[in-house]
Design an enzyme around this catalytic site. Structure first.
Site, PDB file in Angstrom:
ATOM      1  N   LYS A  12     -17.392 -19.566  15.475  1.00 61.63           N
ATOM      2  CA  LYS A  12     -17.328 -18.434  15.497  1.00 61.63           C
ATOM      3  C   LYS A  12     -17.169 -18.547  16.834  1.00 61.63           C
ATOM      4  O   LYS A  12     -17.912 -17.566  18.181  1.00 61.63           O
ATOM      5  CB  LYS A  12     -18.315 -17.248  15.260  1.00 61.63           C
ATOM      6  CG  LYS A  12     -18.446 -15.090  14.907  1.00 61.63           C
ATOM      7  CD  LYS A  12     -18.942 -14.898  14.231  1.00 61.63           C
ATOM      8  CE  LYS A  12     -18.624 -13.458  13.794  1.00 61.63           C
ATOM      9  NZ  LYS A  12     -17.393 -13.023  13.414  1.00 61.63           N
TER      10      LYS A  12
ATOM     11  N   TYR B 190     -20.688 -16.137  19.755  1.00 61.80           N
ATOM     12  CA  TYR B 190     -20.816 -14.794  19.228  1.00 61.80           C
ATOM     13  C   TYR B 190     -21.302 -14.784  17.688  1.00 61.80           C
ATOM     14  O   TYR B 190     -20.332 -15.495  16.885  1.00 61.80           O
ATOM     15  CB  TYR B 190     -20.039 -13.733  19.261  1.00 61.80           C
ATOM     16  CG  TYR B 190     -18.920 -13.572  18.801  1.00 61.80           C
ATOM     17  CD1 TYR B 190     -17.625 -14.805  18.724  1.00 61.80           C
ATOM     18  CD2 TYR B 190     -18.658 -12.809  18.049  1.00 61.80           C
ATOM     19  CE1 TYR B 190     -16.210 -13.880  17.906  1.00 61.80           C
ATOM     20  CE2 TYR B 190     -17.561 -11.873  17.092  1.00 61.80           C
ATOM     21  CZ  TYR B 190     -16.121 -12.952  16.844  1.00 61.80           C
ATOM     22  OH  TYR B 190     -15.733 -12.713  16.227  1.00 61.80           O
TER      23      TYR B 190
ATOM     24  N   LEU C 204     -13.304 -18.325   9.409  1.00 57.91           N
ATOM     25  CA  LEU C 204     -14.911 -18.520   9.362  1.00 57.91           C
ATOM     26  C   LEU C 204     -15.668 -18.420   7.618  1.00 57.91           C
ATOM     27  O   LEU C 204     -14.496 -17.466   6.819  1.00 57.91           O
ATOM     28  CB  LEU C 204     -15.025 -17.178   9.954  1.00 57.91           C
ATOM     29  CG  LEU C 204     -15.942 -17.275  10.753  1.00 57.91           C
ATOM     30  CD1 LEU C 204     -16.872 -18.067  11.907  1.00 57.91           C
ATOM     31  CD2 LEU C 204     -16.777 -15.227  11.079  1.00 57.91           C
TER      32      LEU C 204
ATOM     33  N   GLU D 149      -7.496 -16.651   6.082  1.00 59.43           N
ATOM     34  CA  GLU D 149      -8.083 -15.630   5.917  1.00 59.43           C
ATOM     35  C   GLU D 149      -7.337 -14.567   6.712  1.00 59.43           C
ATOM     36  O   GLU D 149      -5.901 -14.953   6.922  1.00 59.43           O
ATOM     37  CB  GLU D 149      -9.501 -16.036   6.423  1.00 59.43           C
ATOM     38  CG  GLU D 149      -8.663 -16.475   8.813  1.00 59.43           C
ATOM     39  CD  GLU D 149     -10.396 -16.644   8.727  1.00 59.43           C
ATOM     40  OE1 GLU D 149     -11.900 -16.276   8.589  1.00 59.43           O
ATOM     41  OE2 GLU D 149     -10.265 -17.226   9.941  1.00 59.43           O
TER      42      GLU D 149
ATOM     43  N   ARG E  68     -16.230 -23.440  38.559  1.00 53.36           N
ATOM     44  CA  ARG E  68     -15.047 -24.401  37.625  1.00 53.36           C
ATOM     45  C   ARG E  68     -14.796 -25.680  37.517  1.00 53.36           C
ATOM     46  O   ARG E  68     -13.984 -26.351  38.268  1.00 53.36           O
ATOM     47  CB  ARG E  68     -13.402 -23.465  38.104  1.00 53.36           C
ATOM     48  CG  ARG E  68     -12.445 -23.381  36.490  1.00 53.36           C
ATOM     49  CD  ARG E  68     -11.486 -22.632  36.846  1.00 53.36           C
ATOM     50  NE  ARG E  68     -10.508 -22.981  35.516  1.00 53.36           N
ATOM     51  CZ  ARG E  68      -9.892 -24.051  35.773  1.00 53.36           C
ATOM     52  NH1 ARG E  68      -9.986 -24.742  36.042  1.00 53.36           N
ATOM     53  NH2 ARG E  68      -8.688 -23.855  34.645  1.00 53.36           N
TER      54      ARG E  68
HETATM   55  N1  PDD Z   1     -15.130 -10.958  12.458  1.00 56.14           N
HETATM   56  N2  PDD Z   1     -12.932 -14.181   9.537  1.00 56.14           N
HETATM   57  C1  PDD Z   1     -12.739 -13.773  11.336  1.00 56.14           C
HETATM   58  C2  PDD Z   1     -11.970 -14.482  11.835  1.00 56.14           C
HETATM   59  C3  PDD Z   1     -13.922 -12.716  11.541  1.00 56.14           C
HETATM   60  O1  PDD Z   1     -12.965 -12.494  12.580  1.00 56.14           O
HETATM   61  C4  PDD Z   1     -14.459 -12.502  10.711  1.00 56.14           C
HETATM   62  C5  PDD Z   1     -15.438 -11.401  11.512  1.00 56.14           C
HETATM   63  C6  PDD Z   1     -14.676 -12.596   8.970  1.00 56.14           C
HETATM   64  C7  PDD Z   1     -15.413 -11.996   8.415  1.00 56.14           C
HETATM   65  O2  PDD Z   1     -17.012 -12.240   8.296  1.00 56.14           O
HETATM   66  P1  PDD Z   1     -17.786 -11.866   8.194  1.00 56.14           P
HETATM   67  O3  PDD Z   1     -18.347 -11.730   6.820  1.00 56.14           O
HETATM   68  O4  PDD Z   1     -19.204 -12.889   8.487  1.00 56.14           O
HETATM   69  O5  PDD Z   1     -18.539 -10.097   9.237  1.00 56.14           O
HETATM   70  C8  PDD Z   1     -13.475 -13.733   8.805  1.00 56.14           C
HETATM   71  C9  PDD Z   1     -15.885  -9.592  13.022  1.00 56.14           C
HETATM   72  C10 PDD Z   1     -16.536  -8.591  12.227  1.00 56.14           C
HETATM   73  C11 PDD Z   1     -15.764  -9.651  14.518  1.00 56.14           C
HETATM   74  O6  PDD Z   1     -14.877 -10.430  15.493  1.00 56.14           O
HETATM   75  O7  PDD Z   1     -16.267  -8.187  15.148  1.00 56.14           O
END
Ligand code: PDD
Length: 284
Positions: free
Chosen positions: A144, A30, A200, A176, A97
């Site tokens: 992601k 996503y 990420l 993170e 499945r």
């Molecule tokens: N998540 N690390 C993780 C695990 C994340 O899920 C996200 C963002 C980030 C920051 O990435 P970015 O700056 O590209 O939003 C880092 C989004 C906001 C979410 O899953 O809702």
């Protein structure tokens, strides 16, 4: 109004099969793209990260960047509010499945928009609290992926401790947050953990480093130990929905003075100015 597999329909009418591999296995990826004044923020970079995620799970991109851009623009127009966030989601489609990739199956593509409610200015002034936890996720956090159960459990821990985020440590080093990237400041130096399979590659993370470069804020990328984290002068959190926020309490203990620090204040201002420039059409 959402987009599902070729149609724009009201969200109430949108259904997928229970055999969708996203539902059964979390077999999908996503993106989440903030939209300011109807303009998607850093769209090229989000689509590039989407392509990387798709490549890593060996799923063909169903659309070109041009097609994605048109679909996203239509979703923005069909939904209310100047500031929105676009959530887009691609799964390996519907099949009996079986863990093995199915042959000749159409991916499921879903795009929706929600109001973008960024944190209030008050939070930038007061700061927020976070807790720490052991990073028990898989070793491909650079993808992601929609399978977010560990992130969900880790984020829930924060909420149950009246904190905004869980900051993750793996083998004694900062990775993170459960849904954000984390920076620290030590002796006026902004420090960011390196990009790797353990984090990420955040789009906001890149923006913050670009702003640091442009405004000559001393910055470095390198491993951050648990001790560096706990003894830092400032901790900053970044994400597309939270933008940039100061963490002033970690596990209930004050970070630095226990107030948002100078580097945060500068970056927060530059980030807001950057957004305004984008809204005026001066930047992308
Ligand atoms: N998540 N690390 C993780 C695990 C994340 O899920 C996200 C963002 C980030 C920051 O990435 P970015 O700056 O590209 O939003 C880092 C989004 C906001 C979410 O899953 O809702």
């Amino acid at each position: 109004m959402i987009y599902l597999n070729g149609s724009f329909i009201p969200i109430e009418d949108a259904y997928i099969s229970v055999l969708d591999r996203g539902f059964i296995f979390g077999d999908g990826v996503y993106e989440l793209i903030p939209v300011y004044s109807h303009i998607p923020f850093r769209l090229t970079q989000h689509l590039c990260r989407l392509q990387n995620s798709l490549d890593e799970i060996q799923l063909e991109n169903p659309y070109t960047d041009h097609e994605w851009t048109e679909l996203i623009e239509q979703i923005i127009t069909n939904n209310e509010g100047d500031d929105q966030y676009i959530y887009l989601h691609i799964t390996r489609g519907v099949a009996e499945r079986n863990h093995v990739f199915p042959k000749k199956v159409m991916p499921t593509v879903f795009i929706m928009s929600s109001p973008l409610l960024v944190p209030s200015k008050e939070l930038a002034i007061t700061g927020v609290s976070a807790i720490t936890a052991n990073d028990n996720r898989w070793l491909r956090c650079d993808i992601k992926a929609t399978s977010l159960l560990p992130n969900v459990l880790l984020r829930q821990k924060a909420v149950e401790s009246n904190a905004i985020e869980t900051v993750l440590l793996r083998d004694g080093f900062l990775t993170e947050g459960s849904a954000s990237n984390i920076f620290i400041v030590k002796d006026k130096l902004l420090l960011a953990p390196p990009k790797s399979n353990l984090t990420l590659p955040g789009i906001t993370y890149d923006v913050v480093l670009e702003l640091a470069e442009e405004y000559k804020i001393p910055h470095e990328i390198g491993d951050i130990s648990e001790n560096d984290l706990r003894s830092s002068d400032e901790i900053l959190l970044t994400s597309s929905t939270k933008e940039i926020m100061p963490i002033i309490l970690l596990d209930g203990i004050k970070i630095g003075s226990g107030k948002p620090g100078e580097v945060f204040k500068q970056l927060y201002k530059y980030y807001q100015d950057f957004k305004v420039a984008i809204m005026r059409g001066n930047l992308l």
